[in-house]
Motif scaffolding. Sequence first.
Motif, mmCIF file in Angstrom:
data_model
loop_
_atom_site.group_PDB
_atom_site.id
_atom_site.type_symbol
_atom_site.label_atom_id
_atom_site.label_comp_id
_atom_site.label_asym_id
_atom_site.label_seq_id
_atom_site.Cartn_x
_atom_site.Cartn_y
_atom_site.Cartn_z
ATOM 1 N N GLY A 1 0.823 -1.205 0.000
ATOM 2 C CA GLY A 1 0.000 0.000 0.000
ATOM 3 C C GLY A 1 0.858 1.256 0.000
ATOM 4 N N LYS A 2 1.965 1.222 0.720
ATOM 5 C CA LYS A 2 2.875 2.367 0.757
ATOM 6 C C LYS A 2 3.547 2.594 -0.592
ATOM 7 C CE LYS A 2 2.690 3.587 5.111
ATOM 8 N NZ LYS A 2 2.276 4.902 5.546
ATOM 9 N N LEU A 3 3.727 1.519 -1.357
ATOM 10 C CA LEU A 3 4.410 1.627 -2.655
ATOM 11 C C LEU A 3 3.427 1.813 -3.814
ATOM 12 C CD1 LEU A 3 7.053 -1.213 -2.247
ATOM 13 C CD2 LEU A 3 7.412 1.245 -1.995
ATOM 14 N N SER A 4 2.159 2.015 -3.523
ATOM 15 C CA SER A 4 1.150 2.062 -4.583
ATOM 16 C C SER A 4 1.292 3.265 -5.521
ATOM 17 C CB SER A 4 -0.254 2.031 -3.976
ATOM 18 O OG SER A 4 -0.456 3.181 -3.200
ATOM 19 N N LYS A 5 2.047 4.268 -5.129
ATOM 20 C CA LYS A 5 2.248 5.432 -5.992
ATOM 21 C C LYS A 5 3.426 5.238 -6.945
ATOM 22 C CE LYS A 5 0.225 8.674 -2.734
ATOM 23 N NZ LYS A 5 -0.125 7.783 -1.657
ATOM 24 N N ASN A 6 3.939 4.011 -7.052
ATOM 25 C CA ASN A 6 5.050 3.654 -7.942
ATOM 26 C C ASN A 6 6.289 4.532 -7.751
ATOM 27 O OD1 ASN A 6 3.690 1.543 -9.136
ATOM 28 N ND2 ASN A 6 2.828 2.815 -10.744
ATOM 29 N N HIS B 1 11.267 0.649 -11.151
ATOM 30 C CA HIS B 1 9.887 0.774 -10.674
ATOM 31 C C HIS B 1 9.362 -0.568 -10.178
ATOM 32 C CE1 HIS B 1 9.514 4.899 -11.939
ATOM 33 N NE2 HIS B 1 10.112 4.572 -13.070
ATOM 34 N N PRO B 2 8.352 -0.536 -9.302
ATOM 35 C CA PRO B 2 7.799 -1.791 -8.767
ATOM 36 C C PRO B 2 7.164 -2.651 -9.871
ATOM 37 C CG PRO B 2 6.904 0.115 -7.591
ATOM 38 C CD PRO B 2 7.703 0.634 -8.735
ATOM 39 N N SER B 3 7.262 -3.941 -9.692
ATOM 40 C CA SER B 3 6.689 -4.893 -10.643
ATOM 41 C C SER B 3 5.162 -4.842 -10.588
ATOM 42 C CB SER B 3 7.160 -6.301 -10.293
ATOM 43 O OG SER B 3 6.372 -7.272 -10.919
ATOM 44 N N LYS B 4 4.550 -4.814 -11.750
ATOM 45 C CA LYS B 4 3.077 -4.785 -11.771
ATOM 46 C C LYS B 4 2.494 -6.088 -11.249
ATOM 47 C CE LYS B 4 2.511 -6.344 -16.533
ATOM 48 N NZ LYS B 4 1.952 -6.024 -17.830
ATOM 49 N N TRP B 5 3.268 -7.180 -11.276
ATOM 50 C CA TRP B 5 2.787 -8.467 -10.778
ATOM 51 C C TRP B 5 2.737 -8.500 -9.262
ATOM 52 C CZ3 TRP B 5 0.399 -10.228 -14.604
ATOM 53 C CH2 TRP B 5 0.905 -10.086 -15.895
ATOM 54 N N TRP B 6 3.456 -7.613 -8.622
ATOM 55 C CA TRP B 6 3.337 -7.469 -7.176
ATOM 56 C C TRP B 6 2.324 -6.386 -6.831
ATOM 57 C CZ3 TRP B 6 4.751 -9.869 -2.817
ATOM 58 C CH2 TRP B 6 5.668 -10.919 -2.932
ATOM 59 N N MET B 7 2.362 -5.301 -7.563
ATOM 60 C CA MET B 7 1.519 -4.153 -7.220
ATOM 61 C C MET B 7 0.029 -4.432 -7.446
ATOM 62 S SD MET B 7 3.730 -2.425 -5.874
ATOM 63 C CE MET B 7 2.623 -1.169 -5.313
ATOM 64 N N CYS B 8 -0.296 -5.407 -8.275
ATOM 65 C CA CYS B 8 -1.713 -5.719 -8.468
ATOM 66 C C CYS B 8 -2.340 -6.291 -7.192
ATOM 67 C CB CYS B 8 -1.904 -6.669 -9.651
ATOM 68 S SG CYS B 8 -1.227 -8.309 -9.438
ATOM 69 N N PHE B 9 -1.509 -6.666 -6.211
ATOM 70 C CA PHE B 9 -2.011 -7.186 -4.935
ATOM 71 C C PHE B 9 -2.095 -6.097 -3.864
ATOM 72 C CE2 PHE B 9 -0.487 -10.917 -7.099
ATOM 73 C CZ PHE B 9 -1.447 -11.857 -6.799
ATOM 74 N N LYS C 1 -4.147 -3.704 -3.371
ATOM 75 C CA LYS C 1 -5.491 -3.364 -2.892
ATOM 76 C C LYS C 1 -6.195 -4.546 -2.211
ATOM 77 C CE LYS C 1 -6.348 0.565 -5.764
ATOM 78 N NZ LYS C 1 -5.243 1.263 -5.262
ATOM 79 N N ARG C 2 -5.615 -5.733 -2.265
ATOM 80 C CA ARG C 2 -6.213 -6.905 -1.630
ATOM 81 C C ARG C 2 -6.052 -6.817 -0.128
ATOM 82 N NH1 ARG C 2 -9.225 -9.935 -4.693
ATOM 83 N NH2 ARG C 2 -9.217 -11.343 -2.945
ATOM 84 N N LYS C 3 -7.025 -7.294 0.596
ATOM 85 C CA LYS C 3 -6.989 -7.287 2.054
ATOM 86 C C LYS C 3 -7.009 -8.720 2.567
ATOM 87 C CE LYS C 3 -7.395 -2.792 2.565
ATOM 88 N NZ LYS C 3 -6.329 -2.282 1.759
ATOM 89 N N PHE C 4 -5.909 -9.172 3.127
ATOM 90 C CA PHE C 4 -5.829 -10.504 3.719
ATOM 91 C C PHE C 4 -6.718 -10.532 4.959
ATOM 92 C CE2 PHE C 4 -3.444 -13.331 6.737
ATOM 93 C CZ PHE C 4 -3.802 -14.515 6.137
ATOM 94 N N MET C 5 -7.645 -11.478 5.015
ATOM 95 C CA MET C 5 -8.576 -11.659 6.125
ATOM 96 C C MET C 5 -9.434 -10.410 6.351
ATOM 97 S SD MET C 5 -6.097 -13.739 8.760
ATOM 98 C CE MET C 5 -7.236 -13.650 10.122
#
Length: 179
Positions: A83-88, A156-164, A166-170
């Motif tokens: 979430g902290k890295l969501s601004k790329n 820049h951050p990998s899009k394969w990691w950043m797509c997660f 917004k997901r909320k575990f539990m």
Amino acid sequence: MPAYHSSFNEGGSYRNIGNVALLPIKTKIRGPAPPGADPNQEDIVDEAIALFRANCFFRNFEIKGNADRVLIYLLLFIQECLGKLSKNPSLSEGQRTLTTHALQNFAIPGETGFPLNAMYEKPANRADADLLKQYLQQLRQECANRLITKIYDGEHPSKWWMCFSKRKFMNIPNVGTTA
């Protein structure tokens, strides 16, 4: 399909504070964690990073041992980091962001800001609480350091990691970090 659990639940007898296991980690960061016996063997931080993308889809997680509580904590911390890295941000800015985030004040089991108090026991005394806080701080720092190398491919951050991100575990938004 069940969630993936920690491999540290079987075998080894680890010291517990409350019901959180003090698992060994491979690190150069000072702290109370026992050192990892084999530097080539996976530790709990490696396991959490590897299992994050699969486990973040689950809303329920059956705890099968005290190592699972450490895994849950790290999965929620990784979720916060993404979430902290969501601004790329660039690589250097991302490192700075995650290092700062790992060092921020956070709640431990038994404190009011901790979101998982129903699943975690409060430490027995003040010394145990301080030891648990130091251990979780060490885990956060090591996880942030290793996460940077996994997430970033180039500048820049990998899009394969950043797509997660917004997901909320539990369905839990954070792990008790106070800004």
